[in-house]
Design a protein around this motif. Structure first.
Motif, mmCIF file in Angstrom:
data_model
loop_
_atom_site.group_PDB
_atom_site.id
_atom_site.type_symbol
_atom_site.label_atom_id
_atom_site.label_comp_id
_atom_site.label_asym_id
_atom_site.label_seq_id
_atom_site.Cartn_x
_atom_site.Cartn_y
_atom_site.Cartn_z
ATOM 1 N N PHE A 99 14.146 -47.421 64.907
ATOM 2 C CA PHE A 99 13.533 -48.242 65.596
ATOM 3 C C PHE A 99 12.199 -47.774 66.364
ATOM 4 O O PHE A 99 12.082 -46.711 66.530
ATOM 5 N N GLU A 100 11.353 -48.565 66.313
ATOM 6 C CA GLU A 100 9.943 -48.426 66.716
ATOM 7 C C GLU A 100 9.708 -48.920 68.278
ATOM 8 O O GLU A 100 9.934 -50.108 68.633
ATOM 9 N N LEU A 101 9.223 -48.220 69.259
ATOM 10 C CA LEU A 101 8.851 -48.297 70.587
ATOM 11 C C LEU A 101 7.501 -48.692 71.026
ATOM 12 O O LEU A 101 7.089 -48.740 72.239
ATOM 13 N N SER B 128 7.665 -55.425 71.289
ATOM 14 C CA SER B 128 6.790 -54.112 70.568
ATOM 15 C C SER B 128 5.501 -54.535 69.934
ATOM 16 O O SER B 128 5.313 -55.682 69.729
ATOM 17 N N LEU B 129 4.789 -53.599 69.411
ATOM 18 C CA LEU B 129 3.795 -53.793 68.709
ATOM 19 C C LEU B 129 4.167 -54.726 67.439
ATOM 20 O O LEU B 129 3.004 -55.146 66.907
ATOM 21 N N ASP B 130 5.038 -54.552 66.969
ATOM 22 C CA ASP B 130 5.651 -55.541 65.577
ATOM 23 C C ASP B 130 6.478 -56.758 66.315
ATOM 24 O O ASP B 130 7.040 -57.334 65.339
ATOM 25 N N SER B 131 6.257 -57.142 67.421
ATOM 26 C CA SER B 131 6.775 -58.285 67.940
ATOM 27 C C SER B 131 8.427 -58.256 68.301
ATOM 28 O O SER B 131 9.057 -59.129 68.252
ATOM 29 N N TRP C 295 7.357 -43.686 68.027
ATOM 30 C CA TRP C 295 6.540 -44.391 69.256
ATOM 31 C C TRP C 295 5.140 -44.402 68.831
ATOM 32 O O TRP C 295 4.341 -43.344 69.057
ATOM 33 N N HIS C 296 4.646 -45.487 68.555
ATOM 34 C CA HIS C 296 3.083 -45.679 68.343
ATOM 35 C C HIS C 296 2.354 -45.998 69.554
ATOM 36 O O HIS C 296 2.091 -47.279 69.935
ATOM 37 N N ALA C 297 2.435 -45.143 70.408
ATOM 38 C CA ALA C 297 1.797 -45.462 71.740
ATOM 39 C C ALA C 297 0.372 -45.774 71.788
ATOM 40 O O ALA C 297 -0.426 -45.304 71.024
ATOM 41 N N PRO D 150 -2.246 -54.704 67.547
ATOM 42 C CA PRO D 150 -1.392 -53.776 66.713
ATOM 43 C C PRO D 150 -2.025 -53.250 65.456
ATOM 44 O O PRO D 150 -2.753 -54.016 65.034
ATOM 45 N N ASN D 151 -2.052 -52.012 65.597
ATOM 46 C CA ASN D 151 -2.652 -51.277 64.532
ATOM 47 C C ASN D 151 -4.252 -51.204 64.630
ATOM 48 O O ASN D 151 -4.991 -50.734 63.809
ATOM 49 N N GLY D 152 -4.892 -52.038 65.467
ATOM 50 C CA GLY D 152 -6.498 -52.092 65.625
ATOM 51 C C GLY D 152 -6.859 -51.638 67.069
ATOM 52 O O GLY D 152 -6.167 -50.536 67.484
ATOM 53 N N ALA E 197 -2.477 -47.257 68.739
ATOM 54 C CA ALA E 197 -2.379 -45.820 68.367
ATOM 55 C C ALA E 197 -3.491 -45.391 67.348
ATOM 56 O O ALA E 197 -3.832 -44.199 67.194
ATOM 57 N N TRP E 198 -3.773 -46.285 66.546
ATOM 58 C CA TRP E 198 -4.618 -46.053 65.513
ATOM 59 C C TRP E 198 -6.042 -45.871 65.921
ATOM 60 O O TRP E 198 -6.906 -45.955 64.925
ATOM 61 N N ASP E 199 -6.186 -46.323 67.135
ATOM 62 C CA ASP E 199 -7.712 -46.517 67.455
ATOM 63 C C ASP E 199 -8.470 -45.239 67.793
ATOM 64 O O ASP E 199 -8.390 -44.558 68.899
ATOM 65 N N THR F 181 13.243 -44.558 54.609
ATOM 66 C CA THR F 181 11.874 -45.584 54.048
ATOM 67 C C THR F 181 11.426 -46.425 55.052
ATOM 68 O O THR F 181 12.383 -46.952 56.220
ATOM 69 N N TRP F 182 10.293 -46.792 55.291
ATOM 70 C CA TRP F 182 9.710 -47.614 56.322
ATOM 71 C C TRP F 182 10.326 -49.259 56.339
ATOM 72 O O TRP F 182 11.022 -49.733 55.379
ATOM 73 N N ARG F 183 9.856 -49.799 57.509
ATOM 74 C CA ARG F 183 10.372 -51.137 57.540
ATOM 75 C C ARG F 183 9.996 -52.361 56.566
ATOM 76 O O ARG F 183 8.923 -52.299 55.916
ATOM 77 N N HIS F 184 11.021 -53.171 56.317
ATOM 78 C CA HIS F 184 10.829 -54.170 55.619
ATOM 79 C C HIS F 184 10.069 -55.416 56.489
ATOM 80 O O HIS F 184 10.888 -56.251 57.165
HETATM 81 C C1 BMA Z 1 3.393 -48.934 60.323
HETATM 82 C C2 BMA Z 1 2.912 -50.184 59.819
HETATM 83 C C3 BMA Z 1 2.801 -51.330 61.147
HETATM 84 C C4 BMA Z 1 3.647 -51.058 62.040
HETATM 85 C C5 BMA Z 1 3.787 -49.684 62.575
HETATM 86 C C6 BMA Z 1 4.948 -49.474 63.600
HETATM 87 O O1 BMA Z 1 3.332 -48.237 59.317
HETATM 88 O O2 BMA Z 1 4.237 -50.740 59.312
HETATM 89 O O3 BMA Z 1 2.459 -52.571 60.518
HETATM 90 O O4 BMA Z 1 3.138 -51.754 63.366
HETATM 91 O O5 BMA Z 1 4.241 -48.964 61.547
HETATM 92 O O6 BMA Z 1 6.151 -49.953 63.206
#
Ligand code: BMA
Length: 398
Positions: free
Chosen positions: A92-94, A104-107, A131-133, A148-150, A154-156, A352-355
């Motif tokens: 799970f992602e927080l 969350s960032l993924d709604s 946790w992608h803070a 999210p992601n921008g 966390a990716w900024d 493996t990562w999320r679908h």
């Molecule tokens: C990443 C992608 C993003 C997502 C993030 C957190 O690797 O899947 O789209 O926001 O994980 O779940």
């Protein structure tokens, strides 16, 4: 000589002998590092250790939250849809919980994550949290909306942009480096964002404290904060802070959560791709903070197979030597050759990562359908392999 005394001295001799043998062999002590770990956290640790000897567990991110064609249908799982069983580990992602918002960032709704954490724990499945803070500096820049992601996320890792990213050729000039706008340093004690960070950790702890079982006991889980720091793409990654600052961030986080009474957590130290043991351990917070060593690595093909083999080799050996669990905590939709490589080493799980739900036109695109069929096929083969463990395989392992 008195018979009893004679026996006693014999026993003492054997005991002394055993003591010395014990001292000279340096078998590491596998145990949870938190001396105050709850009985449930201890049980999870020893269960993971036992399972690591039995095979490699399969984990799936957001397994219970969404799938390629659905969104939160409690109990549904893309993996179960294909093989009739849940993965052994649910991720799970927080990300963005620290902002105080409900999703969350993924709604994904945090309240629904809580429901599924409880659901999966009750089924005797294992829970892992990422946790992608948001970036503590750039998220405060008023001209940027956190996306999210921008920007602000966390990716900024950009110093400045007026609402959009800099042109690719100038990206280097705009990157936040350890010597300027150091986001990690800013949240450590004496940093300008330290109090704000404490607020984040308060929100996180209050949330974790709601994860209780039917008896009111805190649900034990694996937490993998500040992940993939061997990469440079998160604000806590390489080049964005020094190794020592990174380690301090870890120690501060662990101590803070423990002080909140969260003694139910096993902590996983986690890098992205690494090419040597030295690389793997850069920024390591110390054995007294970490229960599991882990690597994330997405890829396929010959070069990937070669490199992941090497990394799993030195990573798992180091974990054994330090008395830690070991895992491949993120990988892409895997090829079956990776499963073969995993068999060579003591690895707790691979995930493996999320679908993420696909846009309708994309979900019905023949190329995508073919890709999903291929993946489902591999999943079925993986399921049939006795070495890979799904939920039904671990249910009775205490
Ligand atoms: C990443 C992608 C993003 C997502 C993030 C957190 O690797 O899947 O789209 O926001 O994980 O779940």
């Amino acid at each position: 000589m008195n018979y009893k005394l004679n026996i006693m001295s014999k026993y003492s001799f054997i005991l002394v002998l055993l003591f010395f043998v014990g001292c000279t062999t340096s078998t590491p002590k596998f145990k949870p590092v938190n001396p105050d770990a709850t009985p449930e956290a201890k049980a999870l640790y020893y269960r993971l250790l036992k399972l690591q000897d039995m095979g490699v567990m399969y984990g799936h991110q957001d397994d219970l939250m969404c799938g390629y064609t659905w969104w939160y249908e409690p109990g549904r799982s893309d993996i179960k849809d294909v093989v009739g069983d849940y993965p052994a580990i649910a991720g799970f992602e927080l990300g963005e919980i620290e902002t105080g918002q409900e999703r969350s960032l993924d709604s994904i709704s945090f309240a629904q994550i809580t429901e599924m954490v409880k659901f999966f724990h009750q089924k005797n499945g294992i829970i892992t949290i990422s946790w992608h803070a948001i970036n503590p500096i750039t998220s405060q820049w008023t001209h940027r909306k956190i996306s999210p992601n921008g920007p602000g996320s966390a990716w900024d890792i950009k110093k400045f942009d007026a609402g959009r990213y800099a042109e690719p050729e100038s990206v280097e000039d705009f990157e936040i480096k350890a010597e300027s706008l150091n986001a990690v340093k800013s949240i450590l004690p004496n940093g300008e964002n330290h109090e704000m960070f404490n607020g984040w950790l308060d929100i996180l702890s209050d949330y974790f404290l709601t994860w209780t079982d039917d008896n009111g006991k805190l649900i034990p889980f694996i937490f993998r904060p500040w992940h993939e720091h061997s990469g440079t793409f998160f604000w806590w990654g390489r080049e964005r802070c020094t190794d020592e600052e990174y380690a301090s961030l870890w120690r501060y986080t662990v101590d803070y959560l423990k002080n909140k009474g969260l003694n139910n957590i096993l902590f996983a130290y986690n890098t992205d791709k690494v090419y040597s043991l030295e690389d793997f351990l850069r920024g390591y917070p110390g054995d007294e903070y970490i229960d599991m060593l882990s690597i994330d690595w997405y890829g396929q093909g010959e070069e990937f197979n070669k490199l992941i083999d090497i990394a799993l080799d030195f990573g798992s050996k180091e974990a054994q030597e330090r008395g830690k669990l070991f895992a491949l905590t993120e990988c892409g939709n895997i090829g079956l050759d990776l499963v073969e490589i995993l068999k060579k080493y003591p690895v707790s799980h691979f995930l493996t990562w999320r679908h993420a739900p696909l846009r309708a036109d994309w979900a019905s695109n023949p190329m995508m359908i073919e890709r999903m069929e291929k993946w489902n096929d591999q999943l079925k083969q993986m399921y049939d392999d006795p070495h890979t463990l799904f939920l039904n395989d671990i249910l009775d392992v205490k």
